[in-house]
Design a protein around this motif. Structure first.
Motif, PDB file in Angstrom:
ATOM      1  N   GLY A 375       0.730  -0.872 -21.215  1.00  0.00           N
ATOM      2  CA  GLY A 375      -0.045  -1.379 -20.093  1.00  0.00           C
ATOM      3  C   GLY A 375      -1.018  -2.456 -20.504  1.00  0.00           C
ATOM      4  O   GLY A 375      -1.127  -3.517 -19.850  1.00  0.00           O
ATOM      5  N   LEU A 378       0.791  -5.792 -21.372  1.00  0.00           N
ATOM      6  CA  LEU A 378       1.152  -6.576 -20.191  1.00  0.00           C
ATOM      7  C   LEU A 378      -0.081  -7.219 -19.554  1.00  0.00           C
ATOM      8  O   LEU A 378      -0.037  -8.373 -19.114  1.00  0.00           O
ATOM      9  N   ARG A 640       4.715  -8.389 -12.684  1.00  0.00           N
ATOM     10  CA  ARG A 640       4.140  -7.617 -13.790  1.00  0.00           C
ATOM     11  C   ARG A 640       3.823  -6.189 -13.360  1.00  0.00           C
ATOM     12  O   ARG A 640       4.065  -5.228 -14.107  1.00  0.00           O
ATOM     13  N   GLN A 644       5.529  -2.993 -15.048  1.00  0.00           N
ATOM     14  CA  GLN A 644       4.653  -1.969 -15.620  1.00  0.00           C
ATOM     15  C   GLN A 644       4.956  -0.592 -15.029  1.00  0.00           C
ATOM     16  O   GLN A 644       4.729   0.433 -15.669  1.00  0.00           O
TER      17      GLN A 644
END
Length: 717
Positions: A375, A378, A640, A644
């Motif tokens: 996490g 990203l 994204r 994720q």
């Protein structure tokens, strides 16, 4: 209290069977130099000649000698089966306990043979003891340990370090805090040089558990006596000093009996030391040793009982950890496979009984990788990372082709946003790799009970690791493909109708209008419209261009050309060109002659060759770039967020959950075979040996606890 010595003898038998020194039993350790009369003292206590004789070192193994008083009516030790009912005395060895030795000469030979069998015939020593039990109607209950005589110089085939070997052996027995040290010294030597006294002082500095025996009183020089020694003014011991007279070498050679020797000893003491005769001599020594040993046992027994109970608990836990002997190997193999699979899954799910408190492991680490490592990685990727304004402007122009566009081309946005989305693929694949490593690591963190069995069966452990490793390896390409597909899916279709993104698109016309409004308020100068610093030149046309018949045609052409340029007002440009052309026609009368020498205007003075080329952007160009940047950011955040969320789900489905659901069946398929059980459940040798030792020791401790529990408190005082 007389029953205490037989109890210690029983305990001695129990623990000598398992060869353990863990329990420090009360006993009398006989210590002396070579030729100090040590063996003669012991034989006098027994009343029989049974110890090996000779020159040099004779006692080469510790001899644990238990003297058991056995009167004729003693039914506990006498039996018609072994023919001991009518015997006056006999001996039994622990290593040959089924054989009764009625002849003490046979006992001597058995000691010599057993010594040579273990210690060899080269005069070397061995710490493994010989256990001999002598039953007699004439002895007092005693437990003695006869140790090798102290020597300084190796003889014959003895090793060079024989002195150190003997000293280490003596310290092993004399260091036992529950032992009484019987230090044998000769009366005709200097007490200050006595080796036995020196060793006793090292382990018992205060002399609280040391008893000195002074031998060869009859061999002192004429005119001298041992009064000072016997009265305790020379040897610093607390338990007393007792003088004895042994048989001489001539007496031994002539087979003088112990009975006659004791009579001569009594006569000598009475004549030489009349005031001390009652507190010296072999009979007094035997009674003193019996009394000291009983009191010593009484003092040691409570602590001994506590120690036995504690060791029972320890060895029971140790034996449990080693597991029981296997009767049905196929059943045991299936049980271990099932237990391992269950422990592996429990570690992932966090339901293991033994929760790790020092570090994250199993499912907790997987969660950390998903939401912290992956996490954060990203989140650290900026939507415009590696993308400059010139890159964006170049993409816009390339997307327009030869046609100047009124609006920002959609193709440029799609091209650039795909470039940024591809940056999400590498951290996503790295996430899969980290989860794969953790799944492999869980094998070592799946419960202590499974780890113990894995240590017990190393071949099974290797096979299980191999099966799990192969399963994880097979699932890795599938998981990687799925994660790659998730990114490729996002690249395949840029959904500009996405609800979250559509809101952003709706604001673009407003942004364009705001810029157009600002543009209208600017000065009406043609030169002010060019932001790059280049001024326009008078226009002309080459001979290949269509002929302009009048000013209106020329004005129309220029207007169409300039209307597509950023920041240029077409009407203003037309007026400027018409005025110039009209003036020239009036002067020369020929439009063609006016236009032909004029060079064409360079409306694109600087064409960017690559993203590193730089120039100051116009306001309109800046605005177009900002629109693209804003759209890229908006759409990148949407993608994204999706990646994720979907990558952990894909990893869980294709790797983690698949392994959990199929682990047991995979292990059973590869390992649970009839011809495999014997091989896989082949224990390591050291585990099998330790289990046997632990089981024997536990039995001995249980037997010892039972023996001690039979003693009533009233018997101790």
């Amino acid at each position: 209290m007389e029953a205490l010595i037989p109890v210690i003898n029983k305990l001695q038998d129990v623990f000598n069977t398992v060869g353990s020194d863990a329990i420090q039993l009360p006993q009398i350790v006989v210590l002396g130099s070579q030729s100090s009369g040590k063996s003669s003292v012991i034989e006098s206590l027994v009343g029989k000649s049974f110890l090996p004789r000779g020159t040099g070192i004779v006692t080469r193994r510790p001899l644990i000698l238990q003297l058991v008083y056995s009167p004729k009516e003693d039914k506990e030790h006498r039996s018609s089966i072994d023919g001991t009912i009518e015997l006056e005395d006999w001996g039994v060895f622990l290593h040959a306990k089924d054989k009764i030795f009625r002849n003490f000469e046979e006992i001597r030979l058995e000691i010599e043979e057993e010594t040579n069998r273990i210690a060899g015939s080269n005069k070397g020593i061995c710490p493994e003891p010989i256990n001999l039990k002598i039953y007699s109607t004439k002895v007092v209950n005693l437990t003695l340990v006869d140790l090798p005589g102290i020597t300084k110089v190796p003889v014959g085939d003895q090793p060079a370090d024989i002195e150190q070997q003997i000293r280490d052996l003596l310290l092993k027995y004399t260091s036992n805090p529950n032992s009484i040290i019987l230090a044998v010294v000769t009366a005709n030597t200097d007490m200050a040089t006595s080796e036995s006294i020196a060793i006793a002082k090292d382990v018992d500095p205060d002399g609280r558990r040391t008893l000195a025996v002074v031998t060869k009183l009859d061999l002192m020089d004429a005119g001298t006596d041992a009064i000072d020694i016997l009265c305790g003014r020379v040897i610093p011991v607390k338990l007393g000093i007792i003088g004895v007279v042994n048989r001489s070498q001539a007496d031994i050679m002539s087979n003088k009996s112990i009975k006659d020797s004791l009579k001569d000893e009594a006569s000598f003491l009475q004549s030489k030391y009349p005031t001390l005769a009652g507190r010296n001599g072999t009979p007094y020594l035997a009674k003193t040793l019996n009394r000291l040993l009983m009191h010593h046992i009484r003092d040691c027994l409570p602590d001994l009982k506590t120690r036995v109970n504690l060791m029972m608990s320890q060895f029971h836990s140790l034996l449990t950890s080693y597991g029981e002997d296997i009767s049905d190997k196929s059943k045991t193999l299936l049980q271990i496979i099932t237990k391992f699979a269950s422990a592996y899954c429990s570690t992932i799910e966090g339901t293991s009984r033994n929760i790790e408190t020092t570090e994250l492991c199993g499912g907790a680490r997987i969660c950390y990788i998903f939401h912290e490592t992956f996490g954060r990685t990203l989140d650290s990727i900026h939507p415009l990372a590696g993308l400059t304004k010139m890159d964006i402007l170049t993409a816009i122009r390339n997307a327009n082709g030869p046609r100047p566009a009124l609006f920002v081309p959609e193709v440029s946005f799609e091209l650039l946003v795909k470039r940024q989305i591809r940056r999400l693929q590498e951290p996503s694949l790295r996430c899969v790799e980290l989860i794969h490593e953790e799944m492999q690591r869980i094998i070592q963190h799946c419960g202590s009970e499974v780890q113990q069995e894995m240590l017990r069966f190393p071949k099974l452990y290797e096979s299980i690791v191999d099966v799990v490793t192969q399963l994880l390896r097979r699932r890795l390409p599938t998981t990687n493909d799925m994660v790659e597909n998730l990114v490729d899916i996002e690249l395949a279709y840029i959904n500009t109708k996405h609800p979250d993104f559509y809101k952003e698109i709706a604001m673009v016309p407003t942004m364009i209008k705001s810029v157009d409004g600002n543009r209208q308020n600017r000065p009406k100068s043609m030169y002010g419209k060019f932001q790059s610093g280049y001024e326009p030149q008078p226009l002309s046309r080459s001979n290949s261009n269509p002929q302009l018949n009048n000013g209106d045609d020329a004005t129309s052409w220029v207007s169409n050309l300039t209307s597509s340029q950023n920041g240029i007002d077409p009407q203003e440009m037309n007026n400027h060109v018409v005025n110039n052309v009209t003036d020239s026609v009036k002067a020369d009368g020929d439009l063609r002659s006016v236009l032909s020498p004029v060079k064409p205007v360079n409306l694109l003075p600087q064409v960017p060759i690559n993203s590193n080329s730089y120039r100051k952007l116009s306001e309109h160009e800046e605005h177009d770039c900002e629109i693209i940047e804003r759209l890229i950011k908006s759409y990148f955040y949407i993608v994204r967020k999706s990646i994720q969320d979907t990558v952990p789900k894909a990893v869980m489905h294709f790797l983690v959950n698949y392994v959990k659901d199929n682990l047991q069946s995979e292990l059973v398929t590869h390992l649970y075979k009839a011809d495999n059980a014997d091989q896989l459940l082949d224990e390591s040798e050291h585990i099998a040996q330790r289990r046997k030792e632990a089981a024997d020791m536990l039995k001995a401790l249980q037997r010892a606890a039972h023996i001690i529990s039979e003693i009533r408190e009233t018997h101790m005082w």
